[in-house]
Design a protein around this motif. Sequence first.
Motif, PDB file in Angstrom:
ATOM      1  N   ARG A 109       0.837  -1.207   0.000  1.00 52.44           N
ATOM      2  CA  ARG A 109       0.000   0.000   0.000  1.00 52.44           C
ATOM      3  C   ARG A 109       0.873   1.259   0.000  1.00 52.44           C
ATOM      4  NH1 ARG A 109      -3.561   2.784   4.141  1.00 52.44           N
ATOM      5  NH2 ARG A 109      -4.990   3.903   2.804  1.00 52.44           N
ATOM      6  N   LEU A 110       1.911   1.257   0.817  1.00 53.14           N
ATOM      7  CA  LEU A 110       2.822   2.404   0.846  1.00 53.14           C
ATOM      8  C   LEU A 110       3.520   2.591  -0.501  1.00 53.14           C
ATOM      9  CD1 LEU A 110       4.348   1.769   4.355  1.00 53.14           C
ATOM     10  CD2 LEU A 110       3.240   3.899   3.660  1.00 53.14           C
ATOM     11  N   HIS A 111       3.967   1.486  -1.096  1.00 52.66           N
ATOM     12  CA  HIS A 111       4.635   1.559  -2.390  1.00 52.66           C
ATOM     13  C   HIS A 111       3.696   2.129  -3.450  1.00 52.66           C
ATOM     14  CE1 HIS A 111       6.050  -0.120  -6.298  1.00 52.66           C
ATOM     15  NE2 HIS A 111       7.138   0.479  -5.877  1.00 52.66           N
ATOM     16  N   PHE A 112       2.475   1.643  -3.476  1.00 54.82           N
ATOM     17  CA  PHE A 112       1.497   2.116  -4.444  1.00 54.82           C
ATOM     18  C   PHE A 112       1.301   3.627  -4.316  1.00 54.82           C
ATOM     19  CE2 PHE A 112      -2.900   2.940  -5.801  1.00 54.82           C
ATOM     20  CZ  PHE A 112      -2.854   2.438  -7.093  1.00 54.82           C
ATOM     21  N   ALA A 113       1.124   4.106  -3.079  1.00 54.06           N
ATOM     22  CA  ALA A 113       0.891   5.534  -2.848  1.00 54.06           C
ATOM     23  C   ALA A 113       2.125   6.360  -3.214  1.00 54.06           C
ATOM     24  CB  ALA A 113       0.498   5.771  -1.394  1.00 54.06           C
ATOM     25  N   LEU A 114       3.304   5.914  -2.785  1.00 54.87           N
ATOM     26  CA  LEU A 114       4.519   6.674  -3.067  1.00 54.87           C
ATOM     27  C   LEU A 114       4.900   6.616  -4.543  1.00 54.87           C
ATOM     28  CD1 LEU A 114       6.567   5.775   0.116  1.00 54.87           C
ATOM     29  CD2 LEU A 114       5.828   8.077  -0.574  1.00 54.87           C
ATOM     30  N   PHE A 115       4.680   5.468  -5.174  1.00 50.95           N
ATOM     31  CA  PHE A 115       4.979   5.349  -6.595  1.00 50.95           C
ATOM     32  C   PHE A 115       4.084   6.298  -7.397  1.00 50.95           C
ATOM     33  CE2 PHE A 115       4.688   3.490 -10.835  1.00 50.95           C
ATOM     34  CZ  PHE A 115       6.030   3.318 -11.133  1.00 50.95           C
ATOM     35  N   GLY A 116       2.806   6.354  -7.044  1.00 55.53           N
ATOM     36  CA  GLY A 116       1.895   7.283  -7.715  1.00 55.53           C
ATOM     37  C   GLY A 116       2.340   8.724  -7.541  1.00 55.53           C
ATOM     38  N   TRP A 117       2.775   9.059  -6.335  1.00 57.83           N
ATOM     39  CA  TRP A 117       3.273  10.415  -6.082  1.00 57.83           C
ATOM     40  C   TRP A 117       4.506  10.689  -6.951  1.00 57.83           C
ATOM     41  CZ3 TRP A 117       7.842  12.531  -4.686  1.00 57.83           C
ATOM     42  CH2 TRP A 117       7.814  13.905  -4.393  1.00 57.83           C
ATOM     43  N   ALA A 118       5.443   9.743  -6.987  1.00 60.71           N
ATOM     44  CA  ALA A 118       6.681   9.937  -7.741  1.00 60.71           C
ATOM     45  C   ALA A 118       6.419  10.080  -9.241  1.00 60.71           C
ATOM     46  CB  ALA A 118       7.644   8.772  -7.485  1.00 60.71           C
ATOM     47  N   GLU A 119       5.471   9.310  -9.761  1.00 63.59           N
ATOM     48  CA  GLU A 119       5.131   9.416 -11.188  1.00 63.59           C
ATOM     49  C   GLU A 119       4.649  10.818 -11.531  1.00 63.59           C
ATOM     50  OE1 GLU A 119       4.862   6.774 -13.940  1.00 63.59           O
ATOM     51  OE2 GLU A 119       6.599   6.395 -12.652  1.00 63.59           O
TER      52      GLU A 119
END
Length: 176
Positions: free
Chosen positions: A51-61
């Motif tokens: 869940r953290l990866h999904f949220a942070l990856f979306g932010w980084a994109e």
Amino acid sequence: MATVSPALDPPLVSEAEFLNLPESMERVELLDGEVIVAPPPTDRHQAVLGRLHFALFGWAEAHPPAAVRLAPLDVRFGPGRILQPDLFVVLGGLPTGAATPLEVVPDVVVEVLSARRSYDRLTKRAVYAEAGVPEYWVVDSVQRLVEVHGVAHRIVHDVLTTPRLPGFSLPLGPQF
């Protein structure tokens, strides 16, 4: 008179010896000459990390050139200190095909507490601070909170935000 035998401590390993170990999907870290093998993560650990990866990856994109990476990935935090953070963010991005161990100090490092809570909470926090990591999140999925260490220490129970990642917001609800 009885002789006292020295303690049977495992021998210290050089960085070169560590880097020559066979490739593994286990989390193997080097900390000041000691090889540390992490216990396998639990299902809860992986769900929260995902869940953290999904949220942070979306932010980084949405904020190039920021990059988000997951363990197992070697990062050098100093001589003889090669760790594999659960998750980390590098605001300036990473070169394509960068060699490992990565030679970058992440802007945000995230560890989801595991069975070795003191290793994540104390040892790794000290190593990351000494390396100059500006912000370190210790995620306690049992208590459903995040300890944010950086300029100021705070404990987040509701919505995780940080000025380091403008616009990032993650509710820490029941699914957390």
